[in-house]
Design a protein around this motif. Structure first.
Motif, PDB file in Angstrom:
ATOM      1  N   ASP A 113       0.822  -1.214   0.000  1.00 23.22           N
ATOM      2  CA  ASP A 113       0.000   0.000   0.000  1.00 23.22           C
ATOM      3  C   ASP A 113       0.853   1.260   0.000  1.00 23.22           C
ATOM      4  N   THR A 116       2.214   1.938  -3.528  1.00 25.02           N
ATOM      5  CA  THR A 116       1.272   2.225  -4.609  1.00 25.02           C
ATOM      6  C   THR A 116       0.439   3.484  -4.386  1.00 25.02           C
ATOM      7  N   GLN A 117       0.149   3.820  -3.140  1.00 22.51           N
ATOM      8  CA  GLN A 117      -0.763   4.930  -2.874  1.00 22.51           C
ATOM      9  C   GLN A 117      -0.238   6.309  -3.261  1.00 22.51           C
ATOM     10  N   GLY A 120      -1.976   7.066  -6.245  1.00 25.25           N
ATOM     11  CA  GLY A 120      -3.414   6.861  -6.220  1.00 25.25           C
ATOM     12  C   GLY A 120      -3.823   5.469  -6.670  1.00 25.25           C
ATOM     13  N   ALA A 122      -3.794   1.063  -6.157  1.00 27.13           N
ATOM     14  CA  ALA A 122      -3.837   0.005  -5.148  1.00 27.13           C
ATOM     15  C   ALA A 122      -4.340  -1.262  -5.819  1.00 27.13           C
ATOM     16  N   ASP A 202      -6.685   2.381 -10.338  1.00 32.11           N
ATOM     17  CA  ASP A 202      -6.775   3.788  -9.943  1.00 32.11           C
ATOM     18  C   ASP A 202      -7.970   3.939  -9.012  1.00 32.11           C
ATOM     19  N   THR A 205      -7.185   7.905  -3.082  1.00 30.71           N
ATOM     20  CA  THR A 205      -6.522   7.787  -1.775  1.00 30.71           C
ATOM     21  C   THR A 205      -7.484   7.984  -0.604  1.00 30.71           C
ATOM     22  N   SER A 288      -8.002   8.378   5.018  1.00 36.42           N
ATOM     23  CA  SER A 288      -7.258   7.987   3.829  1.00 36.42           C
ATOM     24  C   SER A 288      -7.317   6.474   3.662  1.00 36.42           C
ATOM     25  N   TYR A 289      -7.054   6.017   2.450  1.00 37.20           N
ATOM     26  CA  TYR A 289      -7.012   4.572   2.232  1.00 37.20           C
ATOM     27  C   TYR A 289      -5.910   3.934   3.069  1.00 37.20           C
ATOM     28  N   LEU A 290      -4.762   4.597   3.196  1.00 41.28           N
ATOM     29  CA  LEU A 290      -3.686   4.056   4.027  1.00 41.28           C
ATOM     30  C   LEU A 290      -4.119   3.933   5.479  1.00 41.28           C
ATOM     31  N   GLN A 293      -6.336   0.968   5.895  1.00 38.55           N
ATOM     32  CA  GLN A 293      -5.604  -0.295   5.854  1.00 38.55           C
ATOM     33  C   GLN A 293      -4.794  -0.565   7.119  1.00 38.55           C
TER      34      GLN A 293
END
Length: 446
Positions: A113, A116-117, A120, A122, A202, A205, A288-290, A293
């Motif tokens: 992650d 790649t983030q 943008g 994943a 794509d 984030t 955020s996606y991070l 996760q």
């Protein structure tokens, strides 16, 4: 066993009992697991894995393969055997133009992650950042992106694999397609995966998490309404439900534009409050996606004793809802919605099975006092047993001490036969048996 002094061992990074780092290397996510290998080989490249396997054959040692160490029964750490430790192989390389990532066999989800983030991008990658990419993907790989992008195994372009014979081979749709098929959901039965090539997507984030808490008493109609809404949810939404200590939390995780997610969450809430139940708490978090996760990392540390049981459900009947709401005290029971891109893939396309699943169920418990082991395990088993009459199968990555019966629940007979045939080609002696094992098919006579 005694320390071995020879050129093979001298060329490897070996940890023996008593060496600095030995106990840290054998520690896994479930603190109940206290296995002591005869030696640990910390591998930095595929050739190290080849040498480790040759050493294990020569010395007659069982082989375990450790990456993230998330097997609840500690399959990666062989008692008295040789542990292949892939954790030094943790690099991730990204080509944002081609939307590809090359992930070494010991990398954790957090490394994937993080790499790649910034673009943008994943790919589907579990729910806790310290999970091993390899182990997750070999079993299928559910995650918050699966309904949009498919399972982790659906996004693999190729694998680099060290076979039981010590060959380094590549498996893809065009090269060893039988092995490629088996690796996409068949677990660690076929070799040591030292690199995976993934398609990236794509996805941006940003993410959103929504939960509404309802008292368990009288919540059957509310859960039934949540179930019905899940069936027509956008693919950016993964519906979730959790039961713990008298409360059922109903909601969703959204990966994508939070504004769209908030609009959908408002519709969900308005639908749920029309049934005879009122939420006692509401949690809406834009993140955020991070952060999404990693948010479960603090509750998924390595100092906790753990046990779980799981099921697949193709339907969630009123009886199943009642069973869910009757979860034992101290057990956290959860549902995660499937469908979407998971179900788009034909079932014969990969070893991963039961793509018609609507919900995955897991009853989990964690504790620190060994004196509670029997009580905690019994509570998780009792909770899962209530759902068993409604179950259609199980996710292989959730299996623990279920043995052959568990494997038979994870794969239909025709797929098991096909997997056994592939196993017979690439691991006829069942060297890789410390897993949810699929014994090799006997070689056909004459």
């Amino acid at each position: 066993m005694d320390r071995i002094e020879d050129p093979v061992v001298a060329g490897l990074d070996v940890r023996w009992p008593g060496d600095a780092g030995f106990d840290e290397a054998r520690a896994v996510w479930n603190a109940m697991v206290d296995h002591r290998p005869a030696l640990i080989v910390r591998c930095r490249q595929a050739d190290d894995v080849v040498a480790a396997l040759a050493l294990a054959r020569r010395e007659g040692l069982e082989v375990g393969v450790r990456c993230g160490g998330h097997s609840v029964v500690g399959h990666g750490v062989p008692e008295g055997g040789l542990m292949i430790d892939l954790t030094p192989m943790g690099a991730v390389r990204v080509d944002p133009e081609r939307r590809r990532a090359w992930v070494q066999g010991g990398a954790l989800l957090g490394a994937l992650d993080a790499a790649t983030q910034p673009y943008g991008l994943a790919t589907t990658a579990g729910n806790a950042s310290h999970t091993g990419v390899g182990g997750l993907t070999l079993g299928g790989g559910m995650g918050w992106l699966a309904r949009q992008c498919g399972l982790a195994c659906d996004n693999v372009v190729s694998y680099e694999v060290v076979t039981a014979a010590g060959e380094v081979v590549r498996a893809s749709a065009d090269e060893r397609p039988d092995l490629f098929w088996a690796l996409r959901g068949g677990g660690g039965n076929f070799g040591v995966v030292t690199e995976l090539e993934f398609r990236l997507h794509d996805v941006g984030t940003r993410a959103l998490s929504v939960e509404l808490d309802f008292p368990v008493g009288g919540a059957v109609p509310t859960v039934a309404r949540w179930r019905d809404l899940a069936a027509r949810a956008p693919r950016a939404a993964t519906y979730t439900a959790g039961v713990h200590d008298g409360v059922v939390a109903l909601g969703l995780v959204w990966v994508g534009d939070p504004e769209e997610g908030l609009a959908h969450a408002a519709e969900l809430e308005s639908e749920l409050v029309t049934v005879p139940s009122t939420p006692v708490a509401r949690r809406v978090e834009e993140l955020s996606y991070l952060d999404l996760q990693t948010r479960e990392d603090s509750t998924a540390g390595h100092a906790v004793r753990r046990y779980w049981k799981g099921h697949y459900l193709t339907d969630l009947s009123l009886g199943a809802i009642e069973a869910l709401l009757a979860t034992e005290p101290g057990v956290r029971a959860g549902l995660q919605a499937y469908g979407g891109a998971i179900a788009d893939v034909p079932d014969d396309d990969a070893a991963f099975s039961q793509r018609d699943t609507r919900f995955e169920y897991v009853a989990a418990t964690g504790w620190t006092d060994p004196a509670e082991d029997a009580e905690r395990i019994a509570a998780a088993r009792a909770s899962a047993a209530r759902l068993e009459p409604f179950a259609s199968g199980v996710y292989v990555n959730v299996l623990g001490d279920d043995g052959a019966a568990g494997v038979q629940r994870a794969y239909p007979p025709a797929k098991l036969a096909r997997l056994a045939a592939v196993k017979g080609v690439y691991d006829p002696d069942n060297v890789f048996h410390l897993n949810q094992n699929i014994p090799p098919a006997a070689e056909p006579a004459g």
